[in-house]
Scaffold this motif. Structure first.
Motif, mmCIF file in Angstrom:
data_model
loop_
_atom_site.group_PDB
_atom_site.id
_atom_site.type_symbol
_atom_site.label_atom_id
_atom_site.label_comp_id
_atom_site.label_asym_id
_atom_site.label_seq_id
_atom_site.Cartn_x
_atom_site.Cartn_y
_atom_site.Cartn_z
ATOM 1 N N VAL A 223 0.333 3.342 -3.711
ATOM 2 C CA VAL A 223 -0.875 4.367 -3.737
ATOM 3 C C VAL A 223 -0.273 5.535 -4.774
ATOM 4 O O VAL A 223 -1.243 5.976 -5.388
ATOM 5 C CB VAL A 223 -1.144 4.760 -2.437
ATOM 6 C CG1 VAL A 223 -2.101 6.130 -2.227
ATOM 7 C CG2 VAL A 223 -1.942 3.686 -1.595
ATOM 8 N N PRO A 224 0.821 6.143 -4.331
ATOM 9 C CA PRO A 224 1.333 7.015 -5.371
ATOM 10 C C PRO A 224 1.309 6.561 -7.069
ATOM 11 O O PRO A 224 1.327 7.337 -7.813
ATOM 12 C CB PRO A 224 2.678 7.259 -4.939
ATOM 13 C CG PRO A 224 2.769 7.068 -3.423
ATOM 14 C CD PRO A 224 1.835 5.651 -3.405
ATOM 15 N N CYS B 97 -6.855 5.300 -1.336
ATOM 16 C CA CYS B 97 -5.971 5.067 -2.695
ATOM 17 C C CYS B 97 -6.385 5.777 -3.709
ATOM 18 O O CYS B 97 -5.458 6.608 -4.225
ATOM 19 C CB CYS B 97 -6.122 3.490 -2.970
ATOM 20 S SG CYS B 97 -5.350 2.164 -2.014
ATOM 21 N N SER C 55 2.875 -2.023 -6.757
ATOM 22 C CA SER C 55 4.044 -1.912 -6.137
ATOM 23 C C SER C 55 5.315 -2.200 -6.804
ATOM 24 O O SER C 55 6.308 -1.773 -6.807
ATOM 25 C CB SER C 55 4.234 -2.702 -4.816
ATOM 26 O OG SER C 55 4.497 -4.050 -4.979
ATOM 27 N N ASP D 32 -4.200 9.079 -0.450
ATOM 28 C CA ASP D 32 -3.837 9.324 1.012
ATOM 29 C C ASP D 32 -3.109 7.900 1.569
ATOM 30 O O ASP D 32 -3.821 7.114 1.772
ATOM 31 C CB ASP D 32 -4.972 9.567 1.712
ATOM 32 C CG ASP D 32 -4.688 9.772 3.261
ATOM 33 O OD1 ASP D 32 -3.739 9.279 3.765
ATOM 34 O OD2 ASP D 32 -5.701 10.172 4.038
ATOM 35 N N THR D 33 -1.752 7.876 1.240
ATOM 36 C CA THR D 33 -1.067 6.665 1.607
ATOM 37 C C THR D 33 -1.171 6.156 3.097
ATOM 38 O O THR D 33 -1.193 4.939 3.370
ATOM 39 C CB THR D 33 0.373 6.867 1.022
ATOM 40 O OG1 THR D 33 0.397 7.329 -0.201
ATOM 41 C CG2 THR D 33 1.286 5.879 1.512
ATOM 42 N N GLU D 34 -0.995 7.241 3.981
ATOM 43 C CA GLU D 34 -0.787 6.844 5.295
ATOM 44 C C GLU D 34 -2.383 6.202 5.885
ATOM 45 O O GLU D 34 -2.246 5.254 6.339
ATOM 46 C CB GLU D 34 -0.720 8.041 6.193
ATOM 47 C CG GLU D 34 0.585 8.704 6.022
ATOM 48 C CD GLU D 34 1.659 7.504 6.227
ATOM 49 O OE1 GLU D 34 1.855 6.730 7.388
ATOM 50 O OE2 GLU D 34 2.638 7.520 5.523
ATOM 51 N N ALA E 294 0.869 -1.106 0.125
ATOM 52 C CA ALA E 294 -0.075 0.149 0.145
ATOM 53 C C ALA E 294 0.830 1.294 0.049
ATOM 54 O O ALA E 294 0.508 2.122 -0.624
ATOM 55 C CB ALA E 294 -0.777 -0.066 1.283
ATOM 56 N N ARG E 295 1.895 1.416 0.874
ATOM 57 C CA ARG E 295 2.750 2.342 0.852
ATOM 58 C C ARG E 295 3.324 2.883 -0.277
ATOM 59 O O ARG E 295 3.526 3.792 -0.693
ATOM 60 C CB ARG E 295 3.998 2.189 1.944
ATOM 61 C CG ARG E 295 4.492 3.445 2.308
ATOM 62 C CD ARG E 295 5.445 3.527 3.397
ATOM 63 N NE ARG E 295 4.671 3.021 4.930
ATOM 64 C CZ ARG E 295 3.953 3.997 5.476
ATOM 65 N NH1 ARG E 295 4.179 5.156 5.238
ATOM 66 N NH2 ARG E 295 3.360 3.563 6.611
ATOM 67 N N THR E 296 4.038 1.719 -1.100
ATOM 68 C CA THR E 296 4.594 2.002 -2.386
ATOM 69 C C THR E 296 3.585 2.182 -3.592
ATOM 70 O O THR E 296 3.927 2.958 -4.409
ATOM 71 C CB THR E 296 5.268 0.697 -2.562
ATOM 72 O OG1 THR E 296 6.117 0.323 -1.548
ATOM 73 C CG2 THR E 296 6.043 0.692 -3.835
#
Length: 239
Positions: free
Chosen positions: A101-102, A189, A146, A193-195, A97-99
């Motif tokens: 989403v952007p 997503c 990702s 909003d990554t966090e 998710a952290r990788t």
């Protein structure tokens, strides 16, 4: 017996592995069932070599256990093992998710929403196969986006241990991840909003970790739960 069908001659080890893995996860080969490589090979139309390689891989992944010169059998559902696997899978999905989403575009968001619609429909009708396929499809969007092959391989390796528990407990309270949580994840997503996406991912997979304590089974031998293996053509004899 119809659960296992002959496979083609290409990628025999991988095809044998996938067929056996899926039979174990579905419960066609029940926990505690003794598996004979000769009988598996005959059922799948293979030699024993690729079946043995497949069983060795399943052993590494915790789905079967082997006592040399004695037996190979499907592992039982043990809470500690499931919890450990769920923890690893959770961390991998948080990283995905952290990788991802952007990097997600409209097509990825659309694919996640469509998967969630299939998931919700399957849960309403208690269709466990469709629910788990849709759940995998939703989360695979983030894993794929990702671009992290080690992450994807780790998820693929340890998810079957968790899926066995989900299938075993399907329909009980808290078994299936809520479509509402999925919606929150997708909305995060879409908003970039990554966090928040990571937080929701953590909530989703921690719920699955909680299933581990319900996973322990009695230690009866290959009667009862193991009896279904006989219906599939796997007798309670040694390799």
């Amino acid at each position: 017996m119809d659960a296992l069908r002959p496979v083609g001659r290409t990628l025999l080890r991988d095809r044998a592995y996938e067929t056996l893995r899926d039979a174990i996860v579905r419960g066609d080969l029940a926990p505690g069932s003794v598996v004979r490589d000769s009988e598996v090979a005959e059922r799948l139309g293979l030699s024993r070599a690729p079946v043995r390689e497949a069983l060795a891989r399943l052993g590494d992944e915790g789905l079967v256990e082997t006592k040399p010169q004695s037996y190979t059998r499907v592992t039982r559902l043990v809470s500690r093992v499931v919890r450990d696997a769920a923890s690893v899978v959770r961390v991998m999905h948080e990283l995905a998710a952290r990788t991802a989403v952007p990097l997600l575009g409209p097509e990825g968001i659309r694919a996640m929403r469509e998967a969630n619609e299939r998931f919700a429909a399957a849960v309403r009708t208690a269709d466990v196969d469709a629910a788990l396929r849709a759940d995998d499809a939703l989360h695979d969007v983030l894993v794929g986006a990702s671009g992290n092959h080690a992450l994807a391989a780790t998820v693929e390796r340890y998810t079957p241990l968790i899926r066995r528990v989900e299938r075993h407990l399907f329909g009980d309270a808290g078994t299936c991840v809520s479509a509402v949580l999925h919606t929150r994840l997708i909305d995060a997503c879409e908003a970039g909003d990554t966090e928040e996406a990571v937080r929701v991912t953590t909530e989703i997979w921690r719920a699955l970790e909680g299933l581990a304590d319900e996973a322990t089974e009695p230690t009866t031998e290959a009667t009862g739960l193991g009896a279904r293996a006989g219906e599939l053509g796997f007798g309670a004899s040694t390799n």
